[in-house]
Design a protein around this motif. Structure first.
Motif, mmCIF file in Angstrom:
data_model
loop_
_atom_site.group_PDB
_atom_site.id
_atom_site.type_symbol
_atom_site.label_atom_id
_atom_site.label_comp_id
_atom_site.label_asym_id
_atom_site.label_seq_id
_atom_site.Cartn_x
_atom_site.Cartn_y
_atom_site.Cartn_z
ATOM 1 N N GLY A 58 0.791 -1.225 0.000
ATOM 2 C CA GLY A 58 0.000 0.000 0.000
ATOM 3 C C GLY A 58 0.822 1.273 0.000
ATOM 4 N N GLU A 59 2.127 1.151 0.220
ATOM 5 C CA GLU A 59 2.998 2.326 0.258
ATOM 6 C C GLU A 59 3.264 2.846 -1.151
ATOM 7 N N THR A 60 3.355 4.163 -1.295
ATOM 8 C CA THR A 60 3.739 4.778 -2.563
ATOM 9 C C THR A 60 5.260 4.827 -2.641
ATOM 10 N N VAL A 61 5.821 4.325 -3.736
ATOM 11 C CA VAL A 61 7.279 4.293 -3.891
ATOM 12 C C VAL A 61 7.668 4.851 -5.254
ATOM 13 N N THR A 62 8.938 5.206 -5.357
ATOM 14 C CA THR A 62 9.507 5.668 -6.628
ATOM 15 C C THR A 62 10.475 4.605 -7.143
ATOM 16 N N LEU A 63 10.335 4.274 -8.413
ATOM 17 C CA LEU A 63 11.236 3.331 -9.066
ATOM 18 C C LEU A 63 12.184 4.085 -9.984
ATOM 19 N N MET A 64 13.438 3.631 -10.059
ATOM 20 C CA MET A 64 14.432 4.224 -10.956
ATOM 21 C C MET A 64 14.902 3.191 -11.967
ATOM 22 N N ILE A 65 14.969 3.605 -13.231
ATOM 23 C CA ILE A 65 15.542 2.780 -14.300
ATOM 24 C C ILE A 65 16.473 3.672 -15.109
ATOM 25 N N ARG A 66 17.728 3.273 -15.251
ATOM 26 C CA ARG A 66 18.674 4.046 -16.063
ATOM 27 C C ARG A 66 18.346 3.871 -17.552
ATOM 28 N N ILE B 234 14.496 -7.082 -13.599
ATOM 29 C CA ILE B 234 14.053 -6.724 -12.252
ATOM 30 C C ILE B 234 15.178 -6.060 -11.474
ATOM 31 N N ASN B 235 16.432 -6.485 -11.707
ATOM 32 C CA ASN B 235 17.570 -5.925 -10.975
ATOM 33 C C ASN B 235 17.911 -4.511 -11.401
ATOM 34 N N ASP B 236 17.391 -4.086 -12.562
ATOM 35 C CA ASP B 236 17.640 -2.733 -13.050
ATOM 36 C C ASP B 236 16.482 -1.790 -12.752
ATOM 37 N N CYS B 237 15.504 -2.284 -12.016
ATOM 38 C CA CYS B 237 14.354 -1.483 -11.603
ATOM 39 C C CYS B 237 14.458 -1.329 -10.085
ATOM 40 N N VAL B 238 14.961 -0.185 -9.648
ATOM 41 C CA VAL B 238 15.416 -0.022 -8.266
ATOM 42 C C VAL B 238 14.487 0.908 -7.493
ATOM 43 N N VAL B 239 14.138 0.491 -6.288
ATOM 44 C CA VAL B 239 13.312 1.327 -5.417
ATOM 45 C C VAL B 239 14.178 2.410 -4.768
ATOM 46 N N ILE B 240 13.752 3.672 -4.902
ATOM 47 C CA ILE B 240 14.416 4.783 -4.231
ATOM 48 C C ILE B 240 13.715 5.015 -2.896
ATOM 49 N N PRO B 241 14.443 4.936 -1.773
ATOM 50 C CA PRO B 241 13.796 5.141 -0.472
ATOM 51 C C PRO B 241 13.158 6.524 -0.385
#
Length: 371
Positions: A287-295, A359-366
């Protein structure tokens, strides 16, 4: 930190513990450096990376003794040197302003630290010659500083700093005055020299590429604080904050809601599409909103039946950057920047494009820490 754990056998040479530097102003106290804690191991090439005003040069000056902190302590080889002046610290500093002796020629400037120590003339000549060749300034040996360009003066200042082989060499943007070609060559020589001599380098720069190419650990600073310390690979691939992710290279950011969690892998809903991501630095909850990073370079163009992360879209724009091609692609999960080597598949504006990524290149930014 994995990088420093691998170097556990090395001596902790420089330490800052909760250091803050405050300057008064008409609007109140201004923190140039706020509660900075970091360790530099003996023999490391440690870079402090940040934009103008981030506090990186002030941090260097605190290590060198040119500034005294209002709070915290500075240690060299375990000794508290917080209140000691620069000449009582076994460090040498190269600042952006070259501080060459105007009446001395290049050879005399470089040789000066050895001359005042009474080193034998033959040894001085040998070591000066090595540095003249390394920095490609042999033909300038008889000139005085006023006859040199800014870049040439910087190289002389750097050579003078290195000739005495201090325990710690502090460098504040030492290559900033050099043109691109010479800068790249001197950068390689500088790194090689550091490896050969095992002198500890603490290197301040605003140039991300330079920091990534040179460093063992990097400390990324922003607004007087250290955002992250890690190896180049950690800083680039596993940033701990959105600022670090944006500052080091380009990145795509996608915002979504956590649907499932695991040990590290999580499932995130982004505009109705399920994406799987890896979380190195935090443990999000359902349920938490998160930001994902992909180079941008981590996308594959095409389709793959077993890919867990996929998107399709239309090419909005194409930009050629040397050997790279950058596509802006509008997809159902947002507009993505995709970088590929030129000479591969050629697409045009409005082309349909299928993308997939690991999946390893899709990183959660705290999430950002609350003040």
């Amino acid at each position: 930190m994995p990088h420093q754990e691998a170097k556990f056998h090395l001596q902790k040479l420089v330490s800052l513990e909760g250091v803050s530097k405050i300057y008064p102003s008409s609007k109140g106290d201004v923190y140039a450096v706020r509660d900075v804690t970091l360790d530099v191991q003996a023999g490391e090439f440690f870079s402090i990376l940040g934009s103008s005003g981030s506090g990186k040069t002030t941090t260097l000056r605190l290590i060198g003794g040119f500034e005294i902190p209002e709070y915290g302590q500075v240690f060299l080889s375990g000794e508290d040197v917080t209140l000691k002046p620069p000449y009582r610290r076994d460090v040498h500093t190269v600042f952006q302003k070259y501080a060459l002796f105007p009446q001395m020629n290049v050879v005399q400037n470089i040789a000066y630290p050895l001359s005042v120590q009474g080193v034998a003339k033959d040894e001085i000549k040998r070591r000066v010659g090595e540095l003249l060749r390394m920095f490609q300034i042999e033909e300038l040996s008889d000139r005085i500083p006023s006859q040199l360009s800014g870049g040439q003066q910087q190289r002389v200042a750097l050579a003078r700093a290195l000739i005495n082989r201090p325990k710690v060499l502090l460098l504040d943007e030492p290559l900033s005055a050099l043109d691109a070609k010479i800068r790249e060559g001197v950068r390689e020589e500088l790194r090689e020299l550091q490896r050969k001599t095992n002198i500890t380098f603490i290197y301040v720069t605003h140039d991300q590429e330079e920091a990534l190419a040179l460093s063992d650990p990097i400390a990324v600073m922003h607004d007087g604080k250290v955002e992250q310390i890690g190896t180049p690979e950690e800083i680039y691939s596993r940033p701990k904050t959105r600022f670090v992710a944006q500052f080091i290279g380009k990145a795509n950011f996608l915002v979504g809601t956590v649907l499932e969690t695991g040990n590290e892998a999580i499932v995130v809903d982004v505009n109705g599409v399920k994406l799987r991501a890896i979380s190195h630095n935090s443990q999000p909850t359902t349920g938490e909103t998160v930001t994902l990073m992909i180079r941008p370079e981590q996308f594959y163009i095409g389709s793959h039946p077993e890919a867990v992360n996929q998107a399709t879209g239309k090419v909005d724009s194409i930009t050629y950057i040397g050997q790279l091609v950058e596509y802006r692609v509008t997809t159902g999960i947002g507009t993505l920047t995709v970088t590929q080597l030129g000479g591969r598949e050629s697409y045009t504006k409005d082309s349909s494009l299928s993308l997939y990524w690991s999946i390893n290149d899709c990183v959660v930014i705290p999430p950002e820490a609350k003040p």
